[in-house]
Design a protein around this motif. Sequence first.
Motif, PDB file in Angstrom:
ATOM      1  N   LEU A  94       0.818  -1.205   0.000  1.00  9.61           N
ATOM      2  CA  LEU A  94       0.000   0.000   0.000  1.00  9.61           C
ATOM      3  C   LEU A  94       0.855   1.259   0.000  1.00  9.61           C
ATOM      4  N   ASP A  95       2.115   1.128   0.443  1.00 11.38           N
ATOM      5  CA  ASP A  95       3.031   2.268   0.471  1.00 11.38           C
ATOM      6  C   ASP A  95       3.791   2.454  -0.839  1.00 11.38           C
ATOM      7  N   GLY A  96       3.508   1.617  -1.842  1.00 14.78           N
ATOM      8  CA  GLY A  96       4.180   1.735  -3.131  1.00 14.78           C
ATOM      9  C   GLY A  96       5.457   0.938  -3.243  1.00 14.78           C
ATOM     10  N   MET A  97       5.834   0.204  -2.197  1.00 13.59           N
ATOM     11  CA  MET A  97       7.041  -0.609  -2.249  1.00 13.59           C
ATOM     12  C   MET A  97       6.768  -1.888  -3.041  1.00 13.59           C
ATOM     13  N   VAL A  98       7.802  -2.357  -3.753  1.00 11.65           N
ATOM     14  CA  VAL A  98       7.701  -3.590  -4.528  1.00 11.65           C
ATOM     15  C   VAL A  98       8.150  -4.756  -3.655  1.00 11.65           C
ATOM     16  N   ARG A  99       7.297  -5.760  -3.553  1.00  7.64           N
ATOM     17  CA  ARG A  99       7.568  -6.900  -2.688  1.00  7.64           C
ATOM     18  C   ARG A  99       7.921  -8.140  -3.509  1.00  7.64           C
ATOM     19  N   PRO A 100       8.679  -9.079  -2.914  1.00  4.41           N
ATOM     20  CA  PRO A 100       8.995 -10.339  -3.608  1.00  4.41           C
ATOM     21  C   PRO A 100       7.733 -11.151  -3.835  1.00  4.41           C
ATOM     22  N   VAL A 101       7.808 -12.073  -4.798  1.00  4.03           N
ATOM     23  CA  VAL A 101       6.657 -12.926  -5.114  1.00  4.03           C
ATOM     24  C   VAL A 101       7.087 -14.388  -5.074  1.00  4.03           C
ATOM     25  N   ASP A 134       7.800 -18.119  -6.336  1.00  2.00           N
ATOM     26  CA  ASP A 134       8.198 -18.771  -7.586  1.00  2.00           C
ATOM     27  C   ASP A 134       8.481 -17.760  -8.696  1.00  2.00           C
ATOM     28  N   VAL A 135       9.329 -16.786  -8.382  1.00  4.30           N
ATOM     29  CA  VAL A 135       9.653 -15.789  -9.402  1.00  4.30           C
ATOM     30  C   VAL A 135      10.362 -16.428 -10.587  1.00  4.30           C
ATOM     31  N   MET A 136      11.175 -17.462 -10.341  1.00  6.54           N
ATOM     32  CA  MET A 136      11.887 -18.101 -11.449  1.00  6.54           C
ATOM     33  C   MET A 136      10.928 -18.840 -12.378  1.00  6.54           C
ATOM     34  N   GLY A 137       9.829 -19.366 -11.832  1.00  4.74           N
ATOM     35  CA  GLY A 137       8.832 -20.000 -12.693  1.00  4.74           C
ATOM     36  C   GLY A 137       8.229 -18.995 -13.657  1.00  4.74           C
ATOM     37  N   ALA A 138       7.930 -17.785 -13.149  1.00  3.83           N
ATOM     38  CA  ALA A 138       7.392 -16.731 -14.014  1.00  3.83           C
ATOM     39  C   ALA A 138       8.429 -16.295 -15.040  1.00  3.83           C
ATOM     40  N   THR A 166      15.297  -6.866  -4.040  1.00  5.72           N
ATOM     41  CA  THR A 166      16.088  -7.572  -3.021  1.00  5.72           C
ATOM     42  C   THR A 166      16.175  -9.054  -3.358  1.00  5.72           C
ATOM     43  N   ARG A 167      15.294  -9.848  -2.772  1.00  5.00           N
ATOM     44  CA  ARG A 167      15.388 -11.295  -2.924  1.00  5.00           C
ATOM     45  C   ARG A 167      15.200 -11.742  -4.374  1.00  5.00           C
ATOM     46  N   ASP A 168      14.178 -11.222  -5.056  1.00  4.30           N
ATOM     47  CA  ASP A 168      13.900 -11.677  -6.415  1.00  4.30           C
ATOM     48  C   ASP A 168      15.024 -11.287  -7.370  1.00  4.30           C
ATOM     49  N   VAL A 214      22.609 -15.343 -16.761  1.00  5.72           N
ATOM     50  CA  VAL A 214      23.374 -14.367 -17.553  1.00  5.72           C
ATOM     51  C   VAL A 214      22.736 -14.115 -18.913  1.00  5.72           C
ATOM     52  N   ARG A 215      21.709 -14.890 -19.273  1.00  8.38           N
ATOM     53  CA  ARG A 215      21.102 -14.737 -20.595  1.00  8.38           C
ATOM     54  C   ARG A 215      20.063 -13.619 -20.641  1.00  8.38           C
ATOM     55  N   ILE A 216      19.746 -13.025 -19.505  1.00 13.82           N
ATOM     56  CA  ILE A 216      18.685 -12.022 -19.462  1.00 13.82           C
ATOM     57  C   ILE A 216      19.175 -10.745 -18.792  1.00 13.82           C
ATOM     58  N   THR A 217      18.448  -9.668 -19.020  1.00 14.18           N
ATOM     59  CA  THR A 217      18.721  -8.376 -18.394  1.00 14.18           C
ATOM     60  C   THR A 217      17.697  -8.149 -17.294  1.00 14.18           C
ATOM     61  N   VAL A 218      18.170  -7.883 -16.083  1.00 15.46           N
ATOM     62  CA  VAL A 218      17.282  -7.755 -14.929  1.00 15.46           C
ATOM     63  C   VAL A 218      17.547  -6.442 -14.217  1.00 15.46           C
ATOM     64  N   VAL A 219      16.467  -5.732 -13.837  1.00 17.91           N
ATOM     65  CA  VAL A 219      16.582  -4.567 -12.956  1.00 17.91           C
ATOM     66  C   VAL A 219      15.705  -4.821 -11.738  1.00 17.91           C
ATOM     67  N   GLY A 220      16.103  -4.262 -10.594  1.00 20.10           N
ATOM     68  CA  GLY A 220      15.396  -4.548  -9.351  1.00 20.10           C
ATOM     69  C   GLY A 220      14.980  -3.319  -8.590  1.00 20.10           C
ATOM     70  N   PRO A 221      13.860  -2.685  -8.970  1.00 22.71           N
ATOM     71  CA  PRO A 221      13.383  -1.509  -8.225  1.00 22.71           C
ATOM     72  C   PRO A 221      12.827  -1.901  -6.863  1.00 22.71           C
TER      73      PRO A 221
END
Length: 400
Positions: free
Chosen positions: A278-285, A287-291, A308-310, A318-325
């Motif tokens: 509710l505060d706008g923070m992004v939380r881990p989910v 089975d992120v690797m399944g998605a 953080t965790r995700d 290494v085959r993908i580009t990832v950013v973590g807001p």
Amino acid sequence: MSDRLDFMSQDDEHFRKHCGGGDITGLAEGITPIRPAADHSARALQTDPMTSALSHATNNALFEATRARRVLHRNTIDYVARLIREALPDAAAITVDTRDGELFEVRDGHGTALYRAPFTPASPLHDSLADDIEDLFRHAFPFGGLDEAGWETAAEGLPYRSVILPDVTRRGTARSHFPTPEGMASIHCEYTPGVAPGFQIAGPDSAFARETRDRIRAAIVNSGLEWKPGLMQITAHWTVAQSGSSADLAIACTALAAAGAIDPAALNNVAVIGELGLDGMVRPVPDVMGAVRTAQLAGYRKFVVNGTRDFDTVNEDVRITVVGPNDLNAALAFLHEMYEPTTTLDAGREGTPGEDAGKCAQCDERLVWDSTGRCVHDTQGGYFCYGPRRAGRRTHVLAD
């Protein structure tokens, strides 16, 4: 639950003013969306293959029917607005007898009546035009969903309803795709400024639509984001509901793109995964690797996940580009940055699409000329440079 609603209600006034109105808690009278059909996906997981297939087919049909009804009402009022403004250019709103489909009144932006039933030879709308408009309404109204389409009870009381005529030239749309157990599912957002304010999520799972709307509204408000008053309509494929809150970030970013916060094209070929607090923070989910694997199979190579965790989990590939807001604002900034590199290189630097362009001067990644022949990306299709930025650029830079 009461604490959650109290927290959301604190920002209700801000949301009404800056994010298209409505009620953050979703409890205000008159804005409750129509009750969608039940979601049968849970039953499908517990039964035989034939029942499961029929359940999936039913949910797909319900989703398509809901979307078709929304498109019908939107296209009808767009067409009616154009027909009326050909005769009455200052028309801003109309009132209709929804029981009989009869046009009752046309008003300008100040509420002054430009036309009022019954028709007379002196009326500014000629008889045949009024008949055409009323025929459109008589075909569309029986499908229901008028509350969802922005029709409000008029001062005359039901069955009279009023709606603001849209300016279709100012409508914003955005589309993204989210990885679900059934594959990549669509999220479509449409923002129409200047009409009756609202924030709606359509889908066959009413609990998902209601709870997701509440979280996203609160996250937008508490992130300091806003848009001009208008109607935000979001359609998420029914399989998105199976992923629960994991689709929050994707839905929020798509809605904000439709409202102009970022270029809608920034969502192309990017998988956005994350729950919003509710505060706008992004939380881990879960089975992120399944998605991520689902999106990779569909050809996606750029990902936005929890910072953080995700991020630590997904970034090992290494085959993908990832950013973590860590929050919604950062997610929008990353999407903008990842899209911005599609600008052309310096004048005179061109090549043959698909051919080797050498190494990046910053990160030493092997680069390839893209389909335009005027930009370069790495071998995975990424324009954004994550290595040491010796040249100070966020994009890949060709060596001299």
